[in-house]
Design an enzyme around this catalytic site. Structure first.
Site, short mmCIF file in Angstrom:
data_model
loop_
_atom_site.label_atom_id
_atom_site.label_comp_id
_atom_site.label_asym_id
_atom_site.label_seq_id
_atom_site.Cartn_x
_atom_site.Cartn_y
_atom_site.Cartn_z
N CYS A 131 -72.39 51.56 3.86
CA CYS A 131 -71.51 52.15 4.87
C CYS A 131 -70.92 53.47 4.37
O CYS A 131 -70.33 53.52 3.29
CB CYS A 131 -70.38 51.17 5.21
N CYS A 166 -66.89 53.20 3.83
CA CYS A 166 -66.26 52.36 2.82
C CYS A 166 -65.81 53.22 1.62
O CYS A 166 -66.43 54.24 1.32
CB CYS A 166 -67.22 51.26 2.33
N HIS A 211 -64.22 46.89 5.39
CA HIS A 211 -65.30 47.10 6.35
C HIS A 211 -65.26 46.12 7.53
O HIS A 211 -65.65 46.47 8.64
CB HIS A 211 -66.63 46.95 5.60
N ASN A 220 -63.99 54.52 19.66
CA ASN A 220 -65.05 53.77 20.33
C ASN A 220 -65.26 52.51 19.51
O ASN A 220 -65.65 52.59 18.35
CB ASN A 220 -66.36 54.57 20.35
N SER A 242 -71.29 53.65 16.31
CA SER A 242 -72.48 53.59 15.46
C SER A 242 -72.19 53.02 14.09
O SER A 242 -73.07 52.95 13.25
CB SER A 242 -73.11 54.98 15.37
N HIS A 257 -67.33 49.78 10.69
CA HIS A 257 -66.16 50.00 9.84
C HIS A 257 -65.03 50.56 10.72
O HIS A 257 -65.24 51.53 11.43
CB HIS A 257 -66.49 50.98 8.71
N HIS A 284 -62.55 52.58 12.52
CA HIS A 284 -62.23 54.01 12.45
C HIS A 284 -62.02 54.59 13.84
O HIS A 284 -62.42 53.99 14.84
CB HIS A 284 -63.36 54.77 11.75
N GLN A 341 -61.80 58.69 15.94
CA GLN A 341 -62.17 60.08 15.81
C GLN A 341 -61.05 60.95 16.36
O GLN A 341 -60.28 60.51 17.21
CB GLN A 341 -63.46 60.36 16.57
O1 LIG Z 1 -69.51 60.35 17.37
P1 LIG Z 1 -70.36 59.11 17.42
O2 LIG Z 1 -69.58 57.87 17.05
O3 LIG Z 1 -71.64 59.23 16.66
O4 LIG Z 1 -70.77 58.98 18.96
C1 LIG Z 1 -70.13 58.24 19.93
O5 LIG Z 1 -68.94 58.85 20.41
C2 LIG Z 1 -69.09 60.13 21.03
C3 LIG Z 1 -67.73 60.58 21.56
O6 LIG Z 1 -67.23 59.73 22.58
C4 LIG Z 1 -70.14 60.11 22.14
O7 LIG Z 1 -70.38 61.42 22.57
C5 LIG Z 1 -71.44 59.47 21.66
O8 LIG Z 1 -72.35 59.35 22.73
C6 LIG Z 1 -71.14 58.08 21.07
O9 LIG Z 1 -72.31 57.47 20.63
#
Ligand SMILES: O=P(O)(O)O[C@H]1O[C@H](CO)[C@@H](O)[C@H](O)[C@H]1O
Ligand SMILES: O=P(O)(O)O[C@H]1O[C@H](CO)[C@@H](O)[C@H](O)[C@H]1O
Lengths: 389, 389
Positions: free
Chosen positions: B52, B55, B123, B191, B199, B202, B204, B206
């Site tokens: 990961c 981590c 994790h 997300n 994806s 872990h 987190h 953004q």
């Molecule tokens: O940034 P990541 O986690 O790779 O990507 C994820 O969040 C983003 C922001 O909402 C999106 O645009 C992507 O389609 C989603 O897979």
């Protein structure tokens, strides 16, 4: 408590934060689920599936048997999101001094009718597998259903009455709404593939017809009217077609009557629009020849989609056209087009998620529409699986 | 051809049909993909995963090693959707007489910075597993990053400077943008779960910070300003909190400072909002005590979500607050709140798809927000897996 009636009737709610409306259909949870549960797509389907409620002769959820149809078959959705008959809704706050409720908890009733339309008796086909002449009956059925629902005061009603299609086959009785049930807008759309929430792979679309004008066509109508007013009566989409034909780089395909582009403002990775080259307001404006060219455009889009990643490409698509009921000006401002919103981004299994940032802030895409158009232009050959079947 | 530069820089495009903008990030396709491929959710995760990239101590995509962090860890996204340094964009049509292009092919450059913030070194945890006191460091880090990006002219900058947090630990150098790079808005979002495009499991979130004000907060700002102007300076969300506290039926949870409701206008089946009870403009307005109550509200939402279907509940969530740079009035009109958009509808495997009708016509939901709130109110007990672990 909100009116208890809102637990039982379809209605819209207003989001004062976004300034937008949404549809609420509480009775709808009862519908069955046959869809994928986040698994890979189905591959080898039989031509006839005895358990499919869309195949000819099979029983449906409410017990009716499908006829032994040969081209398309339309019926009222057994689990419609809106209904023709329901109690009227009067907000409680109208007769009270409850001021904040009337500002922040707004609702209105929505009536309507939902249809399901199969594209073919064959369970294993998709639009990509069907040549334009087999897609034509679908467009004819769309046109007949649309025509049958037009308000008598709609300028399109007269045109529909003279259409070559109307004489040929009357729409089934159940499709003609009672005059007291004049509805405002008809949304024709297809959800294709498990990734787009499709719960049955038998090729079909849905038609939801409502007493209210939904958000998306309403927003487009506002923009299109504004453009016309500011640009000497020119149509936004007609100008756009002209511009894209000059530029060329976002064109995926074109024929005499339709342009297929990845629009400049595409959100989905391989989003496309089919746009009429001349000002067409709705399906009933299309001539017999134009309907064929429209079928051809749909065939070109769906085949290229499947060829792109050599898979049955998921998408949601739908037609935007004139409202069933509206002012002459609203009808005249309408400009016939079809949207395709496909989620796949990199391969048959990796899709674009429109999630966190997209939902909270702004749609975000990764490849340009020009790159997407170039790739779709390049996959115009025979359907990849044609010789594998 | 559009300016070739648009193949390489992040920019926005304007959709004249919807009257809306979207963000284009062509360079972003290079990021790696570790997410689910439409399969079932991961269950038994290890506390530490040597593969990961989030981590502690592990290497990341660009080769850096993560520190041996104990609470949270923030770094600039190795595959950011926007960048701090890029060429400026000037539309070609500005210096030409190409009229239609300037109307229908509009674009503007977008600069910015994207961060990733881990919630815990462990994790296998999620916010639902973490008590409020473990969530608090996340809120403190959000506040510090937000504070570090405020424009010096923003009335919130002075408040931030006096904050109890600022003295304690300075944000790492890399988080403070150069003064020439003053950005407009910061979107914090998470997300969670493969169903929402996450994806890496872990825990987190953004943080995307841009030179432009994105669509959603912009639309909210317009509505909130309008409401204040029309209602004697009252805040829309403050009135809404008051109303929901009177009504009660959409409340999921509340404490002294925050109200959690399934909003009247919820689109997603179990959508909720955490709303500040007093007028708070941004993270920096929260007192130490309020930050703790905010952590508690987040814990209550995420634990109830997991309890509902006894699964690790997917969602996208995010905070809306004052812009980093804006007029005094814009800042004053802002009202701190957090949205949660979860897709599950009926069980751990059956989700609501916002597809055909929703994309083409109008969002549609199946259960009422009042029903959703009642169910979430009822799952307030201990985390279902607490004694299973
Ligand atoms: O940034 P990541 O986690 O790779 O990507 C994820 O969040 C983003 C922001 O909402 C999106 O645009 C992507 O389609 C989603 O897979
Ligand atoms: O009507 P269906 O096929 O059961 O349902 C599908 O399409 C509807 C209309 O876009 C959506 O609301 C549903 O979430 C989706 O699963």
């Amino acid at each position: 408590m909100p009116d208890k009636i809102l637990d039982d009737i379809s209605h819209r709610r207003y989001n004062p934060l976004r300034g937008s409306w949404l549809l609420v259909s509480p009775h709808r949870t009862k519908r069955p689920w046959q869809g994928q549960q986040e698994g890979p797509g189905v591959n080898k389907l039989p031509e006839y599936d005895p358990k499919c409620y869309l195949c000819p002769r099979n029983p449906r959820a409410q017990g009716d048997n499908n006829p032994d149809y040969k081209e398309t078959f339309v019926f009222v959705n057994d689990y419609s999101a809106v209904k023709e008959v329901q109690q009227d809704y009067k907000p409680e706050s109208e007769d009270s001094s409850d001021d904040l409720s009337s500002l922040l908890l707004r609702a209105e009733g929505v009536k309507g009718k939902c249809f399901v339309l199969t594209f073919s008796p064959k369970h294993h086909l998709t639009l990509a597998d069907m040549p334009a002449k087999e897609t034509l009956p679908i467009i004819e059925t769309w046109t007949r259903i649309y025509a049958a629902h037009l308000a008598p005061t709609n300028p399109l009603a007269e045109i529909a009455a003279k259409s070559d299609l109307m004489g040929r086959e009357a729409p089934p009785e159940s499709l003609v709404p009672a005059p007291t049930q004049q509805l405002r807008y008809m949304q024709i759309f297809e959800n294709k593939g498990a990734a787009m929430g499709c719960s049955n792979p038998h090729p079909h679309c849905q038609i939801w017809t409502t007493s209210t004008l939904p958000e998306e066509p309403a927003a487009e109508a506002v923009q299109m009217a504004k453009y016309r007013a500011e640009h000497g009566g020119r149509h936004l989409l007609q100008d756009y077609v002209k511009l894209e034909m000059e530029k060329g780089e976002r064109i995926v395909y074109q024929n005499a009557f339709f342009l297929v582009v990845c629009p400049w403002w595409a959100v989905w990775p391989f989003e496309v629009m089919i746009i009429a080259k001349r000002h067409v307001r709705a399906l009933v404006d299309l001539t017999e020849q134009e309907r064929f060219y429209f079928a051809e455009a749909i065939q070109e889009v769906t085949r290229r989609y499947d060829n792109l990643f050599e898979t049955s490409f998921p998408y949601s698509s739908g037609i935007h056209q004139a409202p069933l009921d509206g002012t002459d000006e609203e009808v005249e401002n309408s400009y016939f087009h079809m949207h395709f919103y496909p989620p796949l981004l990199r391969s048959a299994t990796v899709r674009k998620f429109l999630v966190g940032y997209e939902l909270l802030a702004e749609p975000q895409r990764d490849i340009t529409p020009e790159q997407a158009a170039a790739r779709l232009r390049d996959c115009g050959g025979e359907l990849y699986r044609k010789n594998l079947q």
